[in-house]
Enzyme design. Sequence first.
Site, PDB file in Angstrom:
ATOM      1  N   LEU A  12       0.819  -1.214   0.000  1.00  0.00           N
ATOM      2  CA  LEU A  12       0.000   0.000   0.000  1.00  0.00           C
ATOM      3  C   LEU A  12       0.856   1.268   0.000  1.00  0.00           C
ATOM      4  CD1 LEU A  12      -2.945  -1.038   2.336  1.00  0.00           C
ATOM      5  CD2 LEU A  12      -3.064  -0.561  -0.131  1.00  0.00           C
ATOM      6  N   SER A 130       2.343   1.529 -16.088  1.00  0.00           N
ATOM      7  CA  SER A 130       2.939   2.849 -16.282  1.00  0.00           C
ATOM      8  C   SER A 130       1.915   3.959 -16.132  1.00  0.00           C
ATOM      9  CB  SER A 130       3.559   2.947 -17.681  1.00  0.00           C
ATOM     10  OG  SER A 130       4.059   4.264 -17.872  1.00  0.00           O
ATOM     11  N   LYS A 185       7.645  -3.296 -20.924  1.00  0.00           N
ATOM     12  CA  LYS A 185       7.665  -2.146 -20.002  1.00  0.00           C
ATOM     13  C   LYS A 185       9.073  -1.571 -19.900  1.00  0.00           C
ATOM     14  CE  LYS A 185       6.299   0.801 -16.819  1.00  0.00           C
ATOM     15  NZ  LYS A 185       7.413   1.331 -16.123  1.00  0.00           N
ATOM     16  N   HIS A 188       9.598   0.464 -22.884  1.00  0.00           N
ATOM     17  CA  HIS A 188       8.821   1.702 -22.648  1.00  0.00           C
ATOM     18  C   HIS A 188       9.671   2.689 -21.855  1.00  0.00           C
ATOM     19  CE1 HIS A 188       6.614   4.155 -19.752  1.00  0.00           C
ATOM     20  NE2 HIS A 188       5.662   4.288 -20.660  1.00  0.00           N
ATOM     21  N   ASN A 189      10.283   2.204 -20.775  1.00  0.00           N
ATOM     22  CA  ASN A 189      11.082   3.101 -19.936  1.00  0.00           C
ATOM     23  C   ASN A 189      12.310   3.614 -20.678  1.00  0.00           C
ATOM     24  OD1 ASN A 189       9.218   2.368 -17.991  1.00  0.00           O
ATOM     25  ND2 ASN A 189      10.725   2.307 -16.366  1.00  0.00           N
ATOM     26  N   GLU A 192      11.168   6.263 -22.769  1.00  0.00           N
ATOM     27  CA  GLU A 192      10.916   7.401 -21.858  1.00  0.00           C
ATOM     28  C   GLU A 192      12.227   8.176 -21.623  1.00  0.00           C
ATOM     29  OE1 GLU A 192       8.723   6.337 -18.188  1.00  0.00           O
ATOM     30  OE2 GLU A 192      10.388   7.202 -17.079  1.00  0.00           O
ATOM     31  N   ARG A 289      22.691  10.856 -18.660  1.00  0.00           N
ATOM     32  CA  ARG A 289      22.367  10.936 -17.226  1.00  0.00           C
ATOM     33  C   ARG A 289      23.629  10.664 -16.409  1.00  0.00           C
ATOM     34  NH1 ARG A 289      16.341   8.732 -15.569  1.00  0.00           N
ATOM     35  NH2 ARG A 289      15.249   9.414 -17.432  1.00  0.00           N
TER      36      ARG A 289
END
Length: 484
Positions: A12, A130, A185, A188-189, A192, A289
């Site tokens: 959670l 995502s 995924k 995808h990143n 990104e 980066r």
Amino acid sequence: MKKLADIGLIGLAVMGENLVLNMESKGYTVAVFNRTVDKVDKFVNGRGAGKNFIGAHSIEELCASLEKPRKVMMLVKAGKPVDDFIELIIPHLEKGDIIIDGGNSHFPDTIRRTKYVESKGLLYIGTGVSGGEEGALKGPSMMPGGSPAAWPAVKEIFQAVAAKVEDGEPCCDWVGEDGAGHFVKMVHNGIEYGDMQIICEAYQLMKEMLGMSADEMHEVFKAWNNDVLDSYLIEITRDILGFKDEDGEPLVEKILDTAGQKGTGKWTGVSALDLGIPLTLIGESVFARCLSAQKDLRVEASKVINGPAAQFEGDKAQMIDDLKNALFGAKIISYAQGYNLMMEAAKEYGWNLNYGGIALMWRGGCIIRSVFLADIKTAFDKNPDLANLLLDPYFKEKVEAAQVGWRRVCATALSNGIPVPALTSALCYFDGFRSERLPANLLQAQRDYFGAHTYERLDKPRGQFFHTNWTGRGGDTASSTYEV
Ligand code: 6PG
């Protein structure tokens, strides 16, 4: 409220809370558990109050509160916590029940876990989710893969909570076996990272070469967001550039210029190197980066190493238009490269990927969502066997048209000493890709010269290898052929 829940969730944190609120809002009853058990009651009596949630205080209680086949989804930190939870969940499930990992797990882990969980008679799903916090609540993009038999049991819930595109299609569909969902995924990143880097390069050029203020750049991004570049990342850049700190100055200029990264871009680059795919734009974005993180060294170097002082005397409006084209051209390359990586991975890992379907999953809800993805979907719908996006007539035409401005941007940036690693590497890939002949003939000669590595000839059939005694001192023995 139903006695048994449709699905259970472990974890959670903000993503988990938002995702279960999303599920509940679609009519599902959700059982929730958290390692720090206090959080369960806090949630059920707080954001979840009066809603269809069952708070569980142990994994046993969580599993006992689920309808069969039980579906237990984890939204926990990638790595060891996922393996630990799998061990804790397994004893409380029975044949046909499903364990779902919705975190950013590395796909080889998901391949391993799918096999392991299946060996226990259970089913496994590793799904990319995502869209950040807001996406989880309002509709994320979801990329599930794993045990195919698990998909019919979760399809309805996943597609109900996922983002929808204009015609109502959900941004979620079955990706493929074992680690396919997490692989997609991961790509995808990587994309990104690439989209973010080219935007940052445009920002640096506008700021340092064109001398534009944050407000002026805000206006440019605003206009771009109504055109071919219309996307979530352009939209948030527009807003970031318009955002003022308490003193009325743009906040962005006060942020330390060292980029963080959690590793998914690096994984994409490593996978491209493993599979031999030129994923240059994403690779450069990861390295950019890394270079940004060497702040102290850069500060030191900036004091002692000279380069040209940025000065621009051309037509500013033209350069801004060129920048739009540079971003558009580079973006096409980035997706062409990312799709090539997925195609190679599909061969390597035995996945049957639906490339148009992946574009649809990325069309809404996720961080790289853009209008552009609709055109990628169309390209693969027209030709599911498309070998490279650049060979699609629409994208070929677009990239050909964009290259004029894109070349001007790269040339001007280089002569002004402003680093544009992603924009230039994408352009070099474009020029390499459209070259019938590259200088690898010389490279092969060099390899043969110093290591007898052999070469093939233009005037002989492929597969016949030759060795030359270049110096007269070497022998005629070729080194054995091996491939890395
Ligand atoms: C998403 C994002 C997300 C990612 C962050 C941080 O799809 O919602 O890709 O999964 O973890 O963007 O990534 P970095 O810290 O590596 O920049």
